[in-house]
Design a protein around this motif. Structure first.
Motif, PDB file in Angstrom:
ATOM      1  N   VAL A 215      -3.393   5.955   1.590  1.00 41.02           N
ATOM      2  CA  VAL A 215      -3.360   5.222   0.317  1.00 41.02           C
ATOM      3  C   VAL A 215      -4.681   5.389  -0.425  1.00 41.02           C
ATOM      4  O   VAL A 215      -4.710   5.605  -1.646  1.00 41.02           O
ATOM      5  CB  VAL A 215      -3.062   3.733   0.558  1.00 41.02           C
ATOM      6  N   LEU A 216      -5.790   5.306   0.302  1.00 41.79           N
ATOM      7  CA  LEU A 216      -7.100   5.485  -0.322  1.00 41.79           C
ATOM      8  C   LEU A 216      -7.230   6.875  -0.941  1.00 41.79           C
ATOM      9  O   LEU A 216      -7.775   7.031  -2.040  1.00 41.79           O
ATOM     10  CB  LEU A 216      -8.202   5.270   0.711  1.00 41.79           C
ATOM     11  N   ALA A 217      -6.721   7.879  -0.257  1.00 40.57           N
ATOM     12  CA  ALA A 217      -6.811   9.249  -0.765  1.00 40.57           C
ATOM     13  C   ALA A 217      -5.979   9.406  -2.038  1.00 40.57           C
ATOM     14  O   ALA A 217      -6.431  10.007  -3.025  1.00 40.57           O
ATOM     15  CB  ALA A 217      -6.353  10.240   0.305  1.00 40.57           C
ATOM     16  N   VAL A 218      -4.765   8.863  -2.022  1.00 41.58           N
ATOM     17  CA  VAL A 218      -3.913   8.932  -3.213  1.00 41.58           C
ATOM     18  C   VAL A 218      -4.553   8.167  -4.369  1.00 41.58           C
ATOM     19  O   VAL A 218      -4.567   8.627  -5.517  1.00 41.58           O
ATOM     20  CB  VAL A 218      -2.505   8.380  -2.905  1.00 41.58           C
ATOM     21  N   ALA A 219      -5.102   6.997  -4.064  1.00 45.28           N
ATOM     22  CA  ALA A 219      -5.753   6.194  -5.098  1.00 45.28           C
ATOM     23  C   ALA A 219      -6.907   6.960  -5.730  1.00 45.28           C
ATOM     24  O   ALA A 219      -7.087   6.929  -6.956  1.00 45.28           O
ATOM     25  CB  ALA A 219      -6.244   4.879  -4.501  1.00 45.28           C
ATOM     26  N   ALA A 220      -7.687   7.643  -4.918  1.00 46.95           N
ATOM     27  CA  ALA A 220      -8.817   8.399  -5.450  1.00 46.95           C
ATOM     28  C   ALA A 220      -8.340   9.514  -6.378  1.00 46.95           C
ATOM     29  O   ALA A 220      -8.928   9.738  -7.447  1.00 46.95           O
ATOM     30  CB  ALA A 220      -9.637   8.979  -4.298  1.00 46.95           C
ATOM     31  N   GLU A 221      -7.276  10.195  -5.996  1.00 45.93           N
ATOM     32  CA  GLU A 221      -6.764  11.290  -6.824  1.00 45.93           C
ATOM     33  C   GLU A 221      -6.197  10.769  -8.143  1.00 45.93           C
ATOM     34  O   GLU A 221      -6.275  11.451  -9.176  1.00 45.93           O
ATOM     35  CB  GLU A 221      -5.703  12.077  -6.053  1.00 45.93           C
ATOM     36  N   LEU A 222      -5.626   9.583  -8.121  1.00 41.97           N
ATOM     37  CA  LEU A 222      -5.021   9.001  -9.325  1.00 41.97           C
ATOM     38  C   LEU A 222      -6.016   8.166 -10.127  1.00 41.97           C
ATOM     39  O   LEU A 222      -5.646   7.636 -11.187  1.00 41.97           O
ATOM     40  CB  LEU A 222      -3.819   8.136  -8.927  1.00 41.97           C
ATOM     41  N   GLU A 223      -7.233   8.034  -9.610  1.00 40.58           N
ATOM     42  CA  GLU A 223      -8.246   7.175 -10.235  1.00 40.58           C
ATOM     43  C   GLU A 223      -7.696   5.761 -10.422  1.00 40.58           C
ATOM     44  O   GLU A 223      -7.796   5.150 -11.483  1.00 40.58           O
ATOM     45  CB  GLU A 223      -8.722   7.767 -11.564  1.00 40.58           C
ATOM     46  N   ALA A 224      -7.102   5.263  -9.347  1.00 39.60           N
ATOM     47  CA  ALA A 224      -6.489   3.936  -9.341  1.00 39.60           C
ATOM     48  C   ALA A 224      -6.982   3.182  -8.109  1.00 39.60           C
ATOM     49  O   ALA A 224      -7.668   3.736  -7.246  1.00 39.60           O
ATOM     50  CB  ALA A 224      -4.966   4.058  -9.311  1.00 39.60           C
ATOM     51  N   THR A 225      -6.626   1.908  -8.018  1.00 42.17           N
ATOM     52  CA  THR A 225      -6.959   1.122  -6.829  1.00 42.17           C
ATOM     53  C   THR A 225      -5.805   1.205  -5.833  1.00 42.17           C
ATOM     54  O   THR A 225      -4.659   1.519  -6.206  1.00 42.17           O
ATOM     55  CB  THR A 225      -7.206  -0.341  -7.192  1.00 42.17           C
ATOM     56  N   PRO A 226      -6.057   0.918  -4.542  1.00 41.04           N
ATOM     57  CA  PRO A 226      -4.960   0.896  -3.573  1.00 41.04           C
ATOM     58  C   PRO A 226      -3.842  -0.059  -3.974  1.00 41.04           C
ATOM     59  O   PRO A 226      -2.660   0.242  -3.771  1.00 41.04           O
ATOM     60  CB  PRO A 226      -5.656   0.449  -2.285  1.00 41.04           C
ATOM     61  N   THR A 227      -4.197  -1.200  -4.534  1.00 40.56           N
ATOM     62  CA  THR A 227      -3.176  -2.149  -4.996  1.00 40.56           C
ATOM     63  C   THR A 227      -2.308  -1.516  -6.073  1.00 40.56           C
ATOM     64  O   THR A 227      -1.070  -1.652  -6.060  1.00 40.56           O
ATOM     65  CB  THR A 227      -3.842  -3.422  -5.535  1.00 40.56           C
ATOM     66  N   GLN A 228      -2.927  -0.829  -7.006  1.00 43.06           N
ATOM     67  CA  GLN A 228      -2.152  -0.183  -8.064  1.00 43.06           C
ATOM     68  C   GLN A 228      -1.249   0.912  -7.507  1.00 43.06           C
ATOM     69  O   GLN A 228      -0.116   1.082  -7.968  1.00 43.06           O
ATOM     70  CB  GLN A 228      -3.107   0.381  -9.116  1.00 43.06           C
ATOM     71  N   VAL A 229      -1.729   1.621  -6.503  1.00 41.82           N
ATOM     72  CA  VAL A 229      -0.907   2.655  -5.873  1.00 41.82           C
ATOM     73  C   VAL A 229       0.312   2.023  -5.203  1.00 41.82           C
ATOM     74  O   VAL A 229       1.434   2.536  -5.314  1.00 41.82           O
ATOM     75  CB  VAL A 229      -1.738   3.460  -4.850  1.00 41.82           C
ATOM     76  N   ALA A 230       0.100   0.896  -4.511  1.00 41.06           N
ATOM     77  CA  ALA A 230       1.214   0.217  -3.840  1.00 41.06           C
ATOM     78  C   ALA A 230       2.268  -0.233  -4.845  1.00 41.06           C
ATOM     79  O   ALA A 230       3.482  -0.125  -4.596  1.00 41.06           O
ATOM     80  CB  ALA A 230       0.693  -0.970  -3.045  1.00 41.06           C
ATOM     81  N   LEU A 231       1.830  -0.741  -5.987  1.00 45.58           N
ATOM     82  CA  LEU A 231       2.771  -1.186  -7.014  1.00 45.58           C
ATOM     83  C   LEU A 231       3.445  -0.001  -7.694  1.00 45.58           C
ATOM     84  O   LEU A 231       4.659  -0.033  -7.962  1.00 45.58           O
ATOM     85  CB  LEU A 231       2.046  -2.051  -8.044  1.00 45.58           C
ATOM     86  N   ALA A 232       2.676   1.048  -7.976  1.00 43.30           N
ATOM     87  CA  ALA A 232       3.257   2.234  -8.604  1.00 43.30           C
ATOM     88  C   ALA A 232       4.296   2.870  -7.697  1.00 43.30           C
ATOM     89  O   ALA A 232       5.326   3.386  -8.173  1.00 43.30           O
ATOM     90  CB  ALA A 232       2.147   3.231  -8.945  1.00 43.30           C
ATOM     91  N   TRP A 233       4.048   2.853  -6.377  1.00 38.79           N
ATOM     92  CA  TRP A 233       5.041   3.390  -5.441  1.00 38.79           C
ATOM     93  C   TRP A 233       6.339   2.584  -5.522  1.00 38.79           C
ATOM     94  O   TRP A 233       7.435   3.167  -5.542  1.00 38.79           O
ATOM     95  CB  TRP A 233       4.500   3.368  -4.013  1.00 38.79           C
ATOM     96  N   LEU A 234       6.224   1.266  -5.570  1.00 34.51           N
ATOM     97  CA  LEU A 234       7.425   0.439  -5.669  1.00 34.51           C
ATOM     98  C   LEU A 234       8.227   0.783  -6.921  1.00 34.51           C
ATOM     99  O   LEU A 234       9.458   0.907  -6.875  1.00 34.51           O
ATOM    100  CB  LEU A 234       7.041  -1.045  -5.712  1.00 34.51           C
TER     101      LEU A 234
END
Length: 279
Positions: A215-234
């Motif tokens: 999740v941290l790696a994806v967040a870094a690539e998207l310039e987002a936070t882990p929380t935002q990645v979790a919500l975007a995945w949903l």
């Protein structure tokens, strides 16, 4: 492309990324003023779905939202839940799906929210001591009387959802579900097949996703936070998912709301999909 809106029950349109009001403080003083500010900021950010319940402060959460937002914007849906009560403030909360109790809780919700009709009313939990037909029959009668618009469920299995749909139309299901906890994937699948809104509670894993290397790696690539990645995945995982992340802090609210603009690529989604295999 991920759709940003969904029609609950086929006709009630909301933005898919909502707000859970459970954490808003209701006690008098500075904390309450902050709670009012957070609720108002949610609407300013374009959120049109706010979730509350009779259980949240014994109705105090509903009253807070009314104080903050009434008269409500035309496009705002405040959904509340009934079915868990306590005899007095010192007692423990308990399941209570008796028809008379459900009717009284709905009447209290109408008064506290200052509305004549609750557009989406969810049964907080199924009461095993009361026949399901009696519980949903009471809500159906309230719907037919114009007190509620649509009926939803919370924390149900696939079988319970099917049984409920044999009794009354079901517009939504609110189950625990997130990137790292997919126990209710079969329920989500059933909801998607039927076009039923699925409102995951605890949608951001309360920070646990931030400790996950993928999740941290994806967040870094998207310039987002882990929380935002979790919500975007949903939002990307299923078109019927309507996340309702909750917070009592404006900065967290704004972080959550910005997740709607995060766009994981198919490669990112493949990584995230592998994190928790469906039960």
């Amino acid at each position: 492309m991920t759709e940003t809106a969904f029609r609950i029950g086929g006709d009630l349109e909301v933005q898919r990324l909502g707000f859970g009001a459970m954490r808003l403080p209701t006690e008098p003083g500075t904390a309450r003023e902050n709670g009012l500010s957070v609720a108002r900021r949610a609407v300013e950010l374009g959120i049109t779905l706010i979730d509350t319940a009779h259980m949240y402060g014994g109705g105090a959460n509903e009253e807070l939202l009314a104080e903050a937002l009434h008269p409500y914007p035309e496009n705002l849906l405040i959904t509340t839940k009934v079915g868990i009560t306590r005899p007095d403030p010192s007692a423990d909360w308990q399941l209570d799906g008796r028809p008379a109790s459900l009717r009284e809780q709905v009447e209290q919700g109408l008064r506290r929210l200052r509305v004549e009709r609750i557009e989406l009313l969810q049964l907080h939990r199924i009461d095993p001591e009361t026949p399901l037909a009696d519980q949903l029959g009471a809500l159906r009668d309230l719907r037919d009387a114009g007190k509620i618009g649509r009926i939803g469920l919370s924390e149900v299995t696939v079988d319970e959802l099917a049984q409920a749909r044999d009794i009354v139309e079901i517009a939504s299901v609110q189950n625990r579900y997130n990137l790292l906890d997919r126990e209710h994937e079969p329920v989500l699948t059933a909801c998607e097949a039927a076009g039923i809104a699925f409102l995951p509670w605890r949608p951001v894993v309360w920070g646990d996703s931030g400790a996950n290397a993928e999740v941290l790696a994806v967040a870094a690539e998207l310039e987002a936070t882990p929380t935002q990645v979790a919500l975007a995945w949903l939002l990307a995982h299923s078109p019927v998912v309507l996340p309702i992340p909750g917070t009592a802090r404006t900065d967290h609210l704004e972080e959550n709301a910005a997740a709607g603009g995060v766009r994981p690529t198919p490669a990112h989604l493949e990584i995230l999909d592998r994190l928790a295999a469906p039960e």
